[in-house]
Design a protein around this motif. Sequence first.
Motif, PDB file in Angstrom:
ATOM      1  N   PHE A 330       0.822  -1.205   0.000  1.00 30.10           N
ATOM      2  CA  PHE A 330       0.000   0.000   0.000  1.00 30.10           C
ATOM      3  C   PHE A 330       0.860   1.261   0.000  1.00 30.10           C
ATOM      4  O   PHE A 330       0.522   2.250  -0.644  1.00 30.10           O
ATOM      5  CB  PHE A 330      -0.915   0.021   1.226  1.00 30.10           C
ATOM      6  N   ALA A 331       1.978   1.205   0.729  1.00 28.19           N
ATOM      7  CA  ALA A 331       2.838   2.385   0.840  1.00 28.19           C
ATOM      8  C   ALA A 331       3.623   2.643  -0.442  1.00 28.19           C
ATOM      9  O   ALA A 331       4.193   3.724  -0.615  1.00 28.19           O
ATOM     10  CB  ALA A 331       3.803   2.220   2.010  1.00 28.19           C
ATOM     11  N   GLU A 394      -4.325   9.239  -1.766  1.00 26.50           N
ATOM     12  CA  GLU A 394      -2.904   9.611  -1.857  1.00 26.50           C
ATOM     13  C   GLU A 394      -2.024   8.369  -1.937  1.00 26.50           C
ATOM     14  O   GLU A 394      -1.010   8.348  -2.642  1.00 26.50           O
ATOM     15  CB  GLU A 394      -2.519  10.486  -0.658  1.00 26.50           C
ATOM     16  N   LEU A 395      -2.391   7.307  -1.228  1.00 28.09           N
ATOM     17  CA  LEU A 395      -1.653   6.050  -1.339  1.00 28.09           C
ATOM     18  C   LEU A 395      -1.785   5.464  -2.743  1.00 28.09           C
ATOM     19  O   LEU A 395      -0.799   4.981  -3.323  1.00 28.09           O
ATOM     20  CB  LEU A 395      -2.166   5.047  -0.307  1.00 28.09           C
ATOM     21  N   PRO A 399       2.433   5.449  -6.869  1.00 32.68           N
ATOM     22  CA  PRO A 399       3.146   4.958  -8.055  1.00 32.68           C
ATOM     23  C   PRO A 399       2.867   5.795  -9.301  1.00 32.68           C
ATOM     24  O   PRO A 399       3.705   5.873 -10.197  1.00 32.68           O
ATOM     25  CB  PRO A 399       2.618   3.529  -8.222  1.00 32.68           C
ATOM     26  N   VAL A 400       1.677   6.408  -9.383  1.00 34.93           N
ATOM     27  CA  VAL A 400       1.320   7.206 -10.549  1.00 34.93           C
ATOM     28  C   VAL A 400       2.216   8.428 -10.652  1.00 34.93           C
ATOM     29  O   VAL A 400       2.665   8.805 -11.748  1.00 34.93           O
ATOM     30  CB  VAL A 400      -0.161   7.628 -10.474  1.00 34.93           C
ATOM     31  N   ARG A 401       2.514   9.065  -9.524  1.00 33.76           N
ATOM     32  CA  ARG A 401       3.319  10.282  -9.532  1.00 33.76           C
ATOM     33  C   ARG A 401       4.780  10.012  -9.878  1.00 33.76           C
ATOM     34  O   ARG A 401       5.465  10.874 -10.416  1.00 33.76           O
ATOM     35  CB  ARG A 401       3.261  10.959  -8.161  1.00 33.76           C
ATOM     36  N   THR A 402       5.245   8.830  -9.533  1.00 36.75           N
ATOM     37  CA  THR A 402       6.666   8.525  -9.686  1.00 36.75           C
ATOM     38  C   THR A 402       7.061   8.577 -11.157  1.00 36.75           C
ATOM     39  O   THR A 402       6.466   7.936 -12.015  1.00 36.75           O
ATOM     40  CB  THR A 402       6.982   7.131  -9.125  1.00 36.75           C
TER      41      THR A 402
END
Length: 656
Positions: A330-331, A394-395, A399-402
């Motif tokens: 999840f993190a 936000e969790l 991965p989307v933001r990375t």
Amino acid sequence: MIDDSSDVSGSTEGERAPGWEPPFWALPRAAAVDNLAKALRGYGLSEGGVRTMAQAAVRPDDMRRKLADPAELRVQGGTLLIAETRLWSATVLPHPANPREYGYRQYALAASGTQRSMMTEPGSSPYGTAELEIRVDTPNTIAQRLEDAKSRLIRDNPLAEDIAVEGVLQPLTVVPLIVVHGNGHPGCALLIAADGSSRISAVHELLGYAPSKVVYEWGSDGRRLRNEIGRWSRLVRSQGWQGLTEDERRRVRALSVPARVVVGFRPNNRSGQAFHTAVRNFIGLTHIRPPRPYGASVENEAKADAVLDSLAEPGSSEAPHITELEKRWFAGTISQEEVEAAGLSGRPDVRAGEIVRSLLGGGFRTSQRVNEGIRSLTAKQRPRREERVDVAVELILRPVRTGLSDGAKFVRPRRAVLQRVYRLPEIEDLSAEVRMEGTGADSRSPEELRDAALAEADQGMGNNGRLGPAQTELAVKAAYYMAMASPMALQREVFGGGEDDRGAASVLRAMLSRPRGILQAYEVIRAGRAGERLHEVDENGKPLVTAEGRPRGLTDALVRHAYSGGPAPLETARVGPKAAAMGWACVRESVERLYRDVDGMASVPLEEGGPSFVSEEGWDPSRVREVRETLDRVSRRVADWADRFEERERAVAAEQ
């Protein structure tokens, strides 16, 4: 996910929330108070300031030791000398000229003879001590001013419920204030919160303290102050913490506050700055020009890690809500290779579904665990469901933001949509007992999930106001890909941009209430997992094509048009339960829109950055009465339907 459904501890929504158990602070000995007063006189403070400060200390001996080597707090133009200690709440007051109230303050230049006299700003003590001084006409002037300040602070910055659970966490910066009355009434010395007026006002609200009593009764009579503190000390000593009622515990937590007590001031050599200016500079640095806030997304990130810690820790009578491996999943701190090796799903919609179920499903017991994590950072007693949704989103987006070069532009609208979608109340019904698709060897296939959702729709679920479990799971997963698509196939409502201003959650519910919408959601998930563009399907789940023979791309406009919330052209039901269920869906949508419209009107400010217009000014009673009468008629009519349903149920039961 670990199934904690076997826990039968009887946790209910009315269960007493865990909170801080303060240490026992006994009433200090008179000799200790006198010794502290003697030490304070070494700082040149007025006798009134010395007496008030000495009586205020919860542990006079501790404060006296700190006076030997006071801490230094540098501000523009000088250095404040402080002793960090604990003070009785009955001795501290809000700042009578709190800058938070500048926008509401009345000034003497505009006053008529009928208006009550205005109060000037505090200045520095003429004797050069680290004390403020204020001149007022009568005792009633400052008593009324403090009462006004308390009332407004409680309304504009309500903190009482949070403090009732955890007490005041951050220290107040406390400054002595000497009050000089113009009518010959003896002066008095107060301790005011230069920083923390909202907190001390909330504390007084919990304890039922009136500012006038703090100033003119307890402040001038040490015996009355000690009686007030002593009655609480005796109660805690005789009953013990476990013997106190919850209301008594809330008050005991607020009985004292941590404080940085200003006892001296050292101006810079060249500035020659006055003490009151230094205090004003400190307030400005804290509230008017503070460090730039982190921002909502960063705050939600921090809350998310705290929530995961809470979910992964075992409770006093229950297993962890998630495993350590799920916590890392999840993190977003686990690699794709580790995900595959652990037997977890690499599909982002499956991960999104598990995060949503683990943080938002499971009803009260899950929300209680999530709230514990949020409280660990904010001390907020009752975090709203919207806050839990924001943390989950936000969790999901980590991965989307990375790796995105222009992450904010891509992520911001998608964050807004997911935050709205995952407020679907049906999500609360998802639990560890519900078998999810794609999370284990015994999980069902997407086709099985689709078929289960179709069966739920055939039973009228969705049209009756709530989606079934399979419909909800499809909605959660399809919404992820619909939000991530370019162009987005599901967007937030656009007020004033057309007739359809439904929220994303309402649109999704309307879609998943129909067989065609379920087939569309299934196709969205299939295409999303395959990395294909999203296309619209017909009532048989087949791609719709344009005049040129190309598959028609799925857009928000097409989704809203196809699933309008009322009877769709493809539906053939015109009579009976199916048609009635579709009519009820329209009623539900209208009620939800009414709620949004009322909230929208309540959010209109009186002025830029000011309070709500209607909260301050109200609204025409005749116009309100007209709306209420209409609502009453609708309410009575709908209530008649419920009564009729219950009558039929009783009649059927009597025949059996």
